[in-house]
Write a protein that holds these residues in place. Structure first.
Motif, PDB file in Angstrom:
ATOM      1  N   THR A 281     -27.848  -8.255 -25.910  1.00 60.14           N
ATOM      2  CA  THR A 281     -28.057  -8.766 -25.085  1.00 60.14           C
ATOM      3  C   THR A 281     -26.840  -8.303 -24.445  1.00 60.14           C
ATOM      4  OG1 THR A 281     -28.690 -11.155 -25.028  1.00 60.14           O
ATOM      5  CG2 THR A 281     -27.458 -10.717 -23.705  1.00 60.14           C
ATOM      6  N   PHE A 282     -26.591  -7.893 -23.027  1.00 62.40           N
ATOM      7  CA  PHE A 282     -25.393  -6.915 -22.303  1.00 62.40           C
ATOM      8  C   PHE A 282     -25.235  -7.693 -20.935  1.00 62.40           C
ATOM      9  CE2 PHE A 282     -24.164  -3.607 -19.886  1.00 62.40           C
ATOM     10  CZ  PHE A 282     -23.178  -4.049 -19.803  1.00 62.40           C
ATOM     11  N   SER A 283     -24.186  -8.326 -21.288  1.00 57.30           N
ATOM     12  CA  SER A 283     -23.462 -10.040 -20.081  1.00 57.30           C
ATOM     13  C   SER A 283     -22.199  -8.676 -20.215  1.00 57.30           C
ATOM     14  CB  SER A 283     -22.555 -11.045 -21.356  1.00 57.30           C
ATOM     15  OG  SER A 283     -22.933 -12.156 -19.855  1.00 57.30           O
ATOM     16  N   LEU A 284     -22.415  -8.906 -18.907  1.00 52.51           N
ATOM     17  CA  LEU A 284     -21.547  -7.572 -17.888  1.00 52.51           C
ATOM     18  C   LEU A 284     -20.474  -8.472 -16.916  1.00 52.51           C
ATOM     19  CD1 LEU A 284     -19.505  -4.254 -17.632  1.00 52.51           C
ATOM     20  CD2 LEU A 284     -21.199  -4.256 -15.880  1.00 52.51           C
ATOM     21  N   GLU A 285     -19.722  -8.718 -17.669  1.00 54.28           N
ATOM     22  CA  GLU A 285     -18.666  -9.510 -16.604  1.00 54.28           C
ATOM     23  C   GLU A 285     -17.621  -8.273 -15.575  1.00 54.28           C
ATOM     24  OE1 GLU A 285     -15.037 -12.338 -15.883  1.00 54.28           O
ATOM     25  OE2 GLU A 285     -16.122 -11.838 -18.036  1.00 54.28           O
ATOM     26  N   LEU A 286     -18.418  -8.476 -14.623  1.00 51.81           N
ATOM     27  CA  LEU A 286     -17.927  -6.849 -13.525  1.00 51.81           C
ATOM     28  C   LEU A 286     -16.232  -7.389 -13.126  1.00 51.81           C
ATOM     29  CD1 LEU A 286     -20.387  -6.207 -10.652  1.00 51.81           C
ATOM     30  CD2 LEU A 286     -19.503  -4.957 -13.307  1.00 51.81           C
ATOM     31  N   PRO A 287     -15.540  -7.202 -13.365  1.00 53.92           N
ATOM     32  CA  PRO A 287     -13.859  -7.340 -13.269  1.00 53.92           C
ATOM     33  C   PRO A 287     -13.745  -6.589 -11.472  1.00 53.92           C
ATOM     34  CG  PRO A 287     -13.646  -5.199 -14.868  1.00 53.92           C
ATOM     35  CD  PRO A 287     -14.775  -5.782 -13.740  1.00 53.92           C
ATOM     36  N   PRO A 288     -12.196  -7.590 -11.775  1.00 53.03           N
ATOM     37  CA  PRO A 288     -11.453  -7.796  -9.657  1.00 53.03           C
ATOM     38  C   PRO A 288     -11.272  -6.350  -9.834  1.00 53.03           C
ATOM     39  CG  PRO A 288     -10.428  -8.978 -11.403  1.00 53.03           C
ATOM     40  CD  PRO A 288     -11.898  -8.726 -11.652  1.00 53.03           C
ATOM     41  N   TYR A 289     -11.347  -5.354  -8.225  1.00 56.25           N
ATOM     42  CA  TYR A 289     -10.887  -4.380  -8.224  1.00 56.25           C
ATOM     43  C   TYR A 289      -9.209  -4.230  -8.378  1.00 56.25           C
ATOM     44  CZ  TYR A 289     -15.475  -3.028  -6.886  1.00 56.25           C
ATOM     45  OH  TYR A 289     -17.004  -2.963  -7.158  1.00 56.25           O
ATOM     46  N   ARG A 290      -8.883  -3.297  -9.128  1.00 61.13           N
ATOM     47  CA  ARG A 290      -7.129  -3.422  -9.079  1.00 61.13           C
ATOM     48  C   ARG A 290      -6.760  -2.212  -8.611  1.00 61.13           C
ATOM     49  NH1 ARG A 290      -8.452  -5.161 -13.932  1.00 61.13           N
ATOM     50  NH2 ARG A 290      -8.020  -2.722 -14.954  1.00 61.13           N
ATOM     51  N   PRO A 291      -5.302  -2.325  -7.652  1.00 60.54           N
ATOM     52  CA  PRO A 291      -4.957  -0.963  -7.619  1.00 60.54           C
ATOM     53  C   PRO A 291      -4.549  -0.376  -8.911  1.00 60.54           C
ATOM     54  CG  PRO A 291      -3.543  -3.132  -6.851  1.00 60.54           C
ATOM     55  CD  PRO A 291      -4.876  -3.464  -7.089  1.00 60.54           C
ATOM     56  N   PRO A 292      -4.852   1.270  -8.438  1.00 58.94           N
ATOM     57  CA  PRO A 292      -4.438   2.398  -9.520  1.00 58.94           C
ATOM     58  C   PRO A 292      -2.989   1.846 -10.474  1.00 58.94           C
ATOM     59  CG  PRO A 292      -4.686   3.654  -7.792  1.00 58.94           C
ATOM     60  CD  PRO A 292      -5.221   2.221  -6.977  1.00 58.94           C
ATOM     61  N   ARG A 293      -2.137   1.485 -11.478  1.00 61.52           N
ATOM     62  CA  ARG A 293      -1.294   1.663 -12.622  1.00 61.52           C
ATOM     63  C   ARG A 293      -0.831   3.303 -12.471  1.00 61.52           C
ATOM     64  NH1 ARG A 293      -3.233  -2.799 -16.103  1.00 61.52           N
ATOM     65  NH2 ARG A 293      -5.036  -1.109 -15.985  1.00 61.52           N
ATOM     66  N   ILE A 294      -0.615   4.310 -11.919  1.00 59.20           N
ATOM     67  CA  ILE A 294      -0.086   5.696 -11.921  1.00 59.20           C
ATOM     68  C   ILE A 294       0.810   5.867 -13.626  1.00 59.20           C
ATOM     69  CG2 ILE A 294       0.453   7.551 -11.241  1.00 59.20           C
ATOM     70  CD1 ILE A 294      -1.943   6.735  -9.458  1.00 59.20           C
ATOM     71  N   LEU A 295       1.944   5.595 -13.955  1.00 57.26           N
ATOM     72  CA  LEU A 295       2.727   5.278 -14.762  1.00 57.26           C
ATOM     73  C   LEU A 295       1.501   5.350 -16.288  1.00 57.26           C
ATOM     74  CD1 LEU A 295       5.615   4.184 -13.674  1.00 57.26           C
ATOM     75  CD2 LEU A 295       5.572   6.535 -13.555  1.00 57.26           C
ATOM     76  N   GLN A 296       1.503   4.116 -16.571  1.00 53.74           N
ATOM     77  CA  GLN A 296       0.283   3.816 -17.230  1.00 53.74           C
ATOM     78  C   GLN A 296      -0.604   4.336 -17.683  1.00 53.74           C
ATOM     79  OE1 GLN A 296      -1.349  -0.353 -17.210  1.00 53.74           O
ATOM     80  NE2 GLN A 296      -2.576  -0.365 -19.120  1.00 53.74           N
ATOM     81  N   THR A 297      -1.514   5.201 -16.108  1.00 55.35           N
ATOM     82  CA  THR A 297      -2.450   5.960 -16.458  1.00 55.35           C
ATOM     83  C   THR A 297      -2.114   7.399 -17.072  1.00 55.35           C
ATOM     84  OG1 THR A 297      -3.872   5.279 -14.595  1.00 55.35           O
ATOM     85  CG2 THR A 297      -3.986   7.560 -15.224  1.00 55.35           C
ATOM     86  N   LEU A 298      -1.538   8.016 -16.522  1.00 53.21           N
ATOM     87  CA  LEU A 298      -0.754   9.339 -17.243  1.00 53.21           C
ATOM     88  C   LEU A 298      -0.541   8.779 -17.945  1.00 53.21           C
ATOM     89  CD1 LEU A 298       2.228   9.603 -13.759  1.00 53.21           C
ATOM     90  CD2 LEU A 298      -0.440  10.738 -15.227  1.00 53.21           C
ATOM     91  N   TYR A 299       0.614   8.086 -18.678  1.00 51.26           N
ATOM     92  CA  TYR A 299       0.722   7.442 -19.931  1.00 51.26           C
ATOM     93  C   TYR A 299      -0.310   7.685 -21.594  1.00 51.26           C
ATOM     94  CZ  TYR A 299       2.174   5.758 -24.944  1.00 51.26           C
ATOM     95  OH  TYR A 299       2.378   5.377 -26.057  1.00 51.26           O
ATOM     96  N   THR A 300      -2.135   6.844 -20.458  1.00 49.84           N
ATOM     97  CA  THR A 300      -3.132   6.335 -21.332  1.00 49.84           C
ATOM     98  C   THR A 300      -3.520   7.832 -21.549  1.00 49.84           C
ATOM     99  OG1 THR A 300      -3.075   4.298 -20.233  1.00 49.84           O
ATOM    100  CG2 THR A 300      -4.864   4.913 -21.577  1.00 49.84           C
ATOM    101  N   SER A 301      -4.145   8.618 -20.710  1.00 49.95           N
ATOM    102  CA  SER A 301      -4.767   9.454 -20.286  1.00 49.95           C
ATOM    103  C   SER A 301      -3.922  10.791 -21.074  1.00 49.95           C
ATOM    104  CB  SER A 301      -4.777  10.008 -18.835  1.00 49.95           C
ATOM    105  OG  SER A 301      -3.716  10.171 -18.760  1.00 49.95           O
TER     106      SER A 301
END
Length: 476
Positions: A281-301
């Motif tokens: 069973t695939f119960s997918l909760e669509l999260p709210p849209y969020r503004p991008p977090r640039i520094l965290q994105t760069l670190y993660t990626s």
């Protein structure tokens, strides 16, 4: 949805009546909390006749991004834009890295080794072999990953990727797989090893294994250069000059879509044979849209994904370079080991519409798809006896002129069939060693790791054989 005010009034009155009938402060407080929650939810979702509906960004975006009419076109447009930005944006930095690491630093290292009296065989093994293969991997692999992974992570943080899983869920469910496989498949277009790691979001072990096995059908960034080069040289030239670029791009897109189709087909076959079972069973909760977090994105990626995957690729690329150089420079009976292997594999290669050079290149370049074309060029020059091209036996190289590529491939006996089957085999062949190692680390099973590596090889040979036979029948 519109509800009459009288209906809301009835609900409120009934709730109050139940509260007093049950009695007691505890029950009254509980019902009061339920009543307040119901009123809050009603205020949010009910549109009264006399009120104008409130504008809701999340609801508006979801209507666009998950609609059966607009969801898929937007999804294809966004993902295509990410791929286009990755390919186009990485051309210049890849060329700069290759210029520094290969064109500039490689000769400096060779001269330095010569000046200190390093034996020719040791200099060749370390610099022409191990260093050069590592330099090719870094120059080809690093720029696309530093573009693709941040863009992909931005879409993930924004909340769009769960909508992709929602759109594709019914297709994967029909294939007996999990809707979240859409996310790991998308990640595989940057790097299959990263796509394998991304399957951790799938809770079901059976469905996660299906996602792991089929992730190889997503064209990673190491295979894009091969697809684009061959499509440009052999497919685009079949069209008028003004349409050559469009036809070449269409050929690459066609190969990509074939990979998507194979993902569904193989997932369906696995879910009904060796990995039979009921879809979870695939119960997918669509999260709210969020503004991008640039520094965290760069670190993660860049740290968690790019550097991690690149390090694994470099570790495997160095011994691959040593094997390539040794096979080209160790001679038996006056003929190099590489030439012996090419001659031995050539009949089978011709039988499936390829040749011995291509088969050997894919064997010794298992550590990294990025070095397939340089290896093919080096082996073709060596086996065909071309002079004035390349930098010596065992030394990988690339060319900048289309006519120079065609001259080398023509000397190797290439035809349009060879090019078409190379594009197919580039899509459907064994994962690189980095991905194979990642599969083993994620599954902990030698059996499933071997199965994941051998299944696409067998499929690739079968595809090429079928195309070759049909081609020869219709070409007379």
């Amino acid at each position: 949805m519109k509800i009459d005010d009288h209906a809301i009034e009835d609900v409120i009155n009934t709730t109050k009546k139940l509260r007093w009938e049950i009695g007691g402060n505890l029950h009254g407080e509980l019902l009061e909390a339920i009543y307040e929650d119901a009123a809050r939810i009603a205020d949010k979702v009910v549109v009264r006749k006399e009120e104008r509906p409130k504008f809701d960004w999340d609801r508006t975006l979801d209507h666009l991004l998950t609609s059966r009419w607009t969801g898929f076109p937007i999804m294809l447009l966004l993902l295509s834009s990410v791929f286009w930005l990755t390919i186009e944006g990485s051309n210049i930095p890849s060329a700069l890295l290759a210029s520094v690491l290969v064109d500039t630093l490689h000769p400096i290292l060779k001269d330095a080794a010569l000046s200190i009296g390093t034996p020719a065989w040791l200099s060749g093994l370390l610099i022409d072999g191990m260093y050069l293969s590592t330099a090719w991997v870094i120059s080809v692999m690093l720029p696309p990953m530093t573009i693709f992974f941040p863009l992909f992570t931005l879409l993930e943080d924004f909340g769009y990727l769960p909508r992709v899983a929602f759109n594709l869920d019914h297709l994967f469910k029909k294939a007996g797989a999990h809707g979240k496989q859409a996310l790991s498949m998308s990640m595989g277009y940057g790097c299959n090893a990263a796509g394998i790691i991304a399957t951790r979001i799938i809770d079901s072990p059976r469905e996660r294994l299906i996602a792991i096995i089929t992730n190889n059908f997503a064209l990673c960034n190491g295979r894009w250069p091969t697809q684009i080069l061959i499509a440009t040289l052999f497919i685009g030239v079949l069209a008028p000059a003004g349409l050559a670029g469009i036809v070449s791009a269409a050929a690459v897109v066609g190969i990509t879509l074939l990979g998507v189709a194979l993902t569904f087909i193989v997932s369906w076959a696995l879910s009904r044979t060796v990995l039979r079972g009921e879809p979870s069973t695939f119960s997918l909760e669509l999260p709210p849209y969020r503004p991008p977090r640039i520094l965290q994105t760069l670190y993660t990626s860049l740290i968690d994904r790019t550097i991690f995957v690149l390090w694994r690729a470099v570790v495997f690329a160095m011994p691959a370079g040593a094997v390539i150089w040794l096979s080209a420079n160790i001679h038996i009976g006056g003929v190099s080991i590489a030439e012996h292997l090419i001659q031995w594999m050539d009949p089978f290669g011709w039988f499936i519409g390829l040749n011995g050079v291509i088969l050997l290149a894919y064997i010794i370049a298992i550590p990294a798809n990025e070095i397939v074309i340089p290896t093919i060029l080096m082996l073709t020059v060596m086996s065909s006896g071309l002079t004035g091209v390349g930098a010596g036996e065992g030394v990988m190289f690339e060319l900048t002129d289309k006519s120079a590529y065609l001259a080398v491939f023509s000397a190797g006996g290439w035809t349009l069939l060879t090019a078409v089957n190379l594009m197919l085999f580039s899509l459907i062949h064994n994962p690189c060693s980095t991905t194979i190692y990642t599969i083993y680390k994620e599954t902990g099973s030698i059996k499933w790791t071997a199965f994941s590596a051998l299944l696409p090889v067998v499929m690739g040979i079968m595809f090429c054989f079928f195309v070759a036979q049909v081609w020869r029948i219709f070409s007379g």
